[in-house]
Design an enzyme around this catalytic site. Structure first.
Site, PDB file in Angstrom:
ATOM      1  CG  HIS A 579      39.822  38.224  48.982  1.00 27.99           C
ATOM      2  ND1 HIS A 579      40.451  39.080  47.904  1.00 27.99           N
ATOM      3  CD2 HIS A 579      38.700  38.024  48.136  1.00 27.99           C
ATOM      4  CE1 HIS A 579      40.006  39.323  46.947  1.00 27.99           C
ATOM      5  NE2 HIS A 579      38.800  38.994  47.115  1.00 27.99           N
ATOM      6  CG  HIS A 584      37.985  34.722  44.265  1.00 30.22           C
ATOM      7  ND1 HIS A 584      37.977  35.327  43.455  1.00 30.22           N
ATOM      8  CD2 HIS A 584      38.036  35.870  45.378  1.00 30.22           C
ATOM      9  CE1 HIS A 584      38.028  36.683  43.286  1.00 30.22           C
ATOM     10  NE2 HIS A 584      37.922  37.036  44.652  1.00 30.22           N
ATOM     11  CG  HIS A 771      34.055  38.482  46.957  1.00 29.22           C
ATOM     12  ND1 HIS A 771      33.663  39.448  46.245  1.00 29.22           N
ATOM     13  CD2 HIS A 771      35.425  38.095  46.744  1.00 29.22           C
ATOM     14  CE1 HIS A 771      34.558  39.875  45.440  1.00 29.22           C
ATOM     15  NE2 HIS A 771      35.545  39.113  45.805  1.00 29.22           N
ATOM     16  CG  ASN A 775      37.080  42.561  46.430  1.00 24.46           C
ATOM     17  OD1 ASN A 775      38.414  42.081  46.220  1.00 24.46           O
ATOM     18  ND2 ASN A 775      36.665  43.376  45.826  1.00 24.46           N
ATOM     19  CB  ILE A 920      36.242  42.418  41.075  1.00 24.33           C
ATOM     20  CG1 ILE A 920      37.517  43.288  40.945  1.00 24.33           C
ATOM     21  CG2 ILE A 920      35.857  42.721  42.662  1.00 24.33           C
ATOM     22  CD1 ILE A 920      37.704  43.408  39.312  1.00 24.33           C
TER      23      ILE A 920
END
Length: 920
Positions: A579, A584, A771, A775, A920
């Protein structure tokens, strides 16, 4: 006037297209390539194309309706060129809620606007002046009626500015904006009316700072895309200037109002000024390779000049102004339990009621978190509440029937309360849970470690054929290997180097795990063995242990504890590697380089723009309060203070950009093999693999869209080679953003249109679908802590251990005591609840702001609508699959449907929805 008409190429006297009589069509621009220049011809897009449905995109008016006839010819005179009037319609977005200071400044600006402290626009032509060789410019025009509209409460307010331009002005390709007010404002869009080819659109979506704070003019380019060498002469210098301004000079402390994008290492996670326990190593550099993050320029700490000083909540940390959350997103994020719990409640709970930070005593304790909430569970009600130094917002809890820390029941236990205990559900989540990207096919049994045996002991596994032979439905191990029936989730090599340090931490205990699965005839996986490893420095009888499915009551509880340790390993790898790192951190360099090297008018920037939204902001917030020393991640996950070092170890040993695309990743893990006869060129060896099968639908849609887009602007490889902005973007992404591994030979080259399609498809896949898959299931699956404990506090006792008698006497108590404490569990639940939430302004795959005017290329706009339609078809296919009872990993009694890659979603925690970006 006849000469003027001829110079303009079309009639000057034309009724405004904002007239109500022309509201059924919209104007686009069609490119024709001729002698290495793009010529612009007006074309009409039928109204039915304009109304193509894009789900849940806010209805944003492109421009205000103006019914006045704007075009008034000025009488021709022998001593001057003919002139005509055009109008800019400017859309400014207001805040719904303003602070007192903002309201005061707004009224001050409204007053001073009458006396010349106003907003001034200037048109810049695509053509240059033949004499001065400078861009043709209009005279400045003031935005009208700012003071009159200061009290308008609408979300969007429309203003106008009128220009008089020469007949040979050409078409505006840019607009400069000077803000002489005291306060910034959000400029959403500008449309220029009055030119014969119809309205010209400028999608701005940017904060325009006061000239007092940022002297100079802001530049906004039209929606017309241009490759660098196609840039009209009148725009070339502005294109270069805008990029120089965005890059900055690599010096100074960044102000929150800056728009500067630059790189830095992760030297801001620790706070050595608080003490040695809060110091953390710098991530990024030869010693600990890591991707780069956005530079803030903050001063170093007093204790360590190589560490950047921190800004703690609630003070904001720097990201470029346009990357900050918009108001609705910020409200949704701030209203989440993350802020309420982490920053207001828990520190005082720890100080005031540390005695209540107890073990979970029964499964009823967990159930009560969804029925009563944490405060009531801790006995904090009635008079006891009043005696604690808690914030007022907390003490008001008695006025509400909803506990402040009361949570929705996670989906994993909503349909079948005991599903998480079953082996088939444990295995199913490896294919359709929140972390379905680690399962791999076994090609050699027993598996062999790749770690240095001198440092970490023998590479041989403790797994033997006799451990699994009875579980293979009559097959031999060799037969199972040959028929692709054996699979594994292997965390051995990532965890083992850290175990000595992790297990020395207070209240943390971990193994390095391997889990073996058998693919059954009905397409589901069955766990058949778990290997638990400790460092080779441990006693020989404890260093490696194999646990197999239970045969009696005692072995059943040992098996449940072993699965819990596997899930804890899985939770750590999911959060720190799959993740955070892969979607990110590794995306941030590509985003920074895109802003620094690709002009806003570059077609590739326009393609990537919606897939970069909010990522720098959420990453900055993560560094501030999630990834930092003693932050949420260290507090909630087993590796503790070594979490980010483990993430860095995975970056150095496992991350490869060329394997991040879905097809390449599936082949790398042995889950798929190339097969040109299959729809996606792949054959899945586990046919009912929801993440992979749904993911390939989305991957294919993205790839088709990207290929159409790239081929539009790069019909041959020479254009790729000669595009200096594109080449600089890719070079900087690798050699600066991923500098520590830039010499690796696996980096894809960028020489052909196919190369570019592959690179861009991978980036968009990671930012959107990958993602989303990793997530938005965090709370639905992890919100019930026994299903995926983020940390474990006890090892599994051996028969000669002092704790073994306690384990046998009360195995449930021992199992629960190995899980996080009640407060630890609630803190984790608060985080994943917030992180799993879609905000009201979410933009999903197949949607984007100003869908009809984001590009001036009508063919590309039409292709985007085709992409949106294909995404809707993907959603229908996913819904169909979730109702197919032959697919037992996504359909059955108590089985959760796999919706994490279903593209659309409502706001909130929905366990579905694929936003465009890592938001997010």
């Amino acid at each position: 006037m006849a000469a003027a008409k001829e110079m303009m190429g079309c009639s000057l006297i034309q009724r405004s297209s904002f007239d109500s009589s022309s509201s059924t069509t919209t104007t686009g621009f069609q490119f024709q390539q001729n002698q290495n220049r793009f010529l612009v011809n007006p074309v009409l897009l039928p109204s039915k194309q304009k109304r193509v449905h894009l789900r849940r995109v806010a209805k944003v008016p492109v421009v205000a309706a103006v019914s006045e006839n704007l075009v008034k010819a000025v009488p021709d005179r022998s001593d001057e060129s003919a002139k005509f009037k055009v109008r800019a319609v400017v859309t400014v977005r207001n805040k719904n809620k303003e602070h007192f200071k903002e309201t005061l400044m707004k009224h001050l600006d409204a007053f001073t606007d009458k006396f010349g402290r106003n907003v001034v626009l200037e048109l810049i032509s695509t053509e240059e002046d033949g004499k001065t060789k400078a861009p043709k410019k209009s005279r400045g025009a003031v935005l009208k009626d700012w003071s009159k509209k200061a009290k308008v409460k609408a979300e969007r307010v429309h203003y106008t500015a009128d220009f008089t331009v020469e007949s040979n002005f050409g078409l505006p390709g840019a607009i400069t904006v000077t803000n002489k007010h005291q306060q910034e404002f959000f400029l959403e869009s500008i449309a220029i009316e009055g030119f014969a080819c119809g309205p010209l659109h400028f999608s701005c979506n940017s904060w325009v700072q006061s000239n007092r704070d940022h002297p100079g003019k802001r530049i906004f380019f039209s929606n017309q895309p241009y490759l660098p060498n196609e840039t009209p002469k009148g725009l070339r210098s502005l294109r270069e200037k805008e990029l120089r301004d965005i890059r900055g000079n690599d010096r100074g402390i960044r102000k929150l109002s800056d728009r500067i994008y630059d790189f830095d290492v992760y030297n801001d996670l620790g706070n050595p000024d608080r003490g040695v326990d809060f110091a953390r190593p710098t991530l990024g550099g030869k010693e600990i390779p890591y991707p780069r993050r956005c530079r803030t320029g903050r001063l170093p700490t007093e204790t360590d000049l190589q560490a950047e000083s921190r800004v703690e909540k609630p003070m904001p940390t720097y990201v470029p102004r346009d990357e900050q959350f918009e108001e609705s997103k910020q409200n949704a994020f701030s209203a989440g339990r993350l802020r309420a719990v982490l920053h207001n409640l828990l520190p005082q709970l720890k100080a005031s009621i540390s005695a209540y930070n107890r073990d979970i005593n029964s499964f009823a304790d967990i159930d009560d978190l969804y029925k009563e909430g944490l405060l009531l569970k801790l006995g904090l009600q009635d008079e006891a509440m009043k005696n604690l130094p808690l914030p007022k917002m907390v003490t008001k809890i008695q006025e509400s029937s909803e506990g402040l820390l009361k949570y929705e029941t996670p989906k994993i236990v909503s349909k079948d309360k005991f599903a998480w205990l079953r082996d088939d559900e444990f295995a199913r989540q490896a294919l359709a849970g929140v972390n379905p990207v680690n399962i791999e096919r076994i090609t050699v049994f027993p598996p062999v470690s790749k770690l240095d045996p001198e440092m970490y002991g023998p590479q041989e596994s403790a797994l033997k054929e006799e451990h699994i032979a009875s579980q293979l439905n009559g097959m031999t191990v060799q037969q199972a290997l040959e028929e692709n029936k054996l699979f594994m989730v292997d965390y051995h090599d990532l965890y083992l180097p850290f175990l000595d340090r992790i297990n020395a931490l207070d209240g943390r205990k971990s193994y390095a795990t391997r889990t073996i699965f058998f693919l059954t005839p009905n397409g589901t996986l069955k766990p058949i063995a778990i290997e638990l490893s400790l460092p080779h420095t441990a006693p020989c009888f404890r260093s490696k242990r194999v646990v197999t499915p239970p045969a009696d009551a005692t072995s059943n509880w040992i098996w449940q504890l072993a699965k819990a340790h596997v899930c804890s390993n899985d939770a750590g790898v999911h959060q720190l590697v799959n993740h955070w790192l892969r979607t990110h951190a590794c995306m941030e360099p590509f985003i920074l380089a895109a802003h620094r090297q690709l002009s806003a008018m570059h077609p590739i920037f326009k393609l990537l723009d919606p897939h970069m939204r909010y990522t720098l902001e959420i990453n900055g917030l993560a560094r501030q309060s999630l990834l930092n020393a003693d932050g949420v991640i260290e507090s909630c996950f087993t590796p503790g203070r070594y979490c980010m070092e483990m993430s860095a170890a995975a970056y150095r040993s496992h991350w490869r950009f060329d394997k991040e695309g879905l097809p390449a990743d599936l082949i790398r893990r042995g889950i798929a093999v190339p097969d040109p006869t299959q729809p996606h060129g792949l054959k899945l060896l586990i046919e009912d693999y929801p993440y992979a099968s749904d993911g390939l639908l989305i991957w294919n849609a993205i790839e088709n869209w990207v290929r159409t887009y790239v081929n539009r602007y790069y019909p041959n490889s020479s254009l790729i080679h000669n595009d200096r902005e594109l080449q600089c973007w890719y070079y900087e992404s690798i050699h600066v953003g991923h500098a520590d591994i830039s010499d690796e030979d696996w980096w894809p080259t960028l020489n052909t249109p196919d190369d570019l399609v592959s690179i861009l498809t991978t980036i968009i896949w990671l930012a959107s679908a990958q993602h989303a898959a990793l997530n938005f299931g965090q709370y639905p699956y992890g919100g019930y802590v026994p299903n995926r404990p983020p940390l474990m506090r006890r090892l599994i006792p051996e028969e000669n251990d002092p704790e073994y008698a306690n384990f046998v006497a009360d195995p449930q108590k021992y199992f629960l005591s190995a899980l996080p404490s009640l407060v630890q569990a609630t803190k984790f639940m608060a985080v994943v609840d917030t992180l799993s939430t879609h905000s009201p302004d979410e933009e999903y795959l197949g949607e984007r702001q100003q869908p009809s005017t984001w590009s001036g290329d009508s063919e590309i706009v039409e292709a985007f609508f085709g992409f949106a339609a294909e995404i809707r078809q993907v959603e229908k296919e996913i819904e169909k699959r979730n109702g197919d009872h032959r697919l037992k990993n996504r359909c059955g009694a108590g089985v959760l449907p796999y919706e994490l890659l279903a593209p659309s979603s409502e706001p909130g925690v929905t366990c579905r929805g694929v936003p465009n970006s890592v938001s997010i």
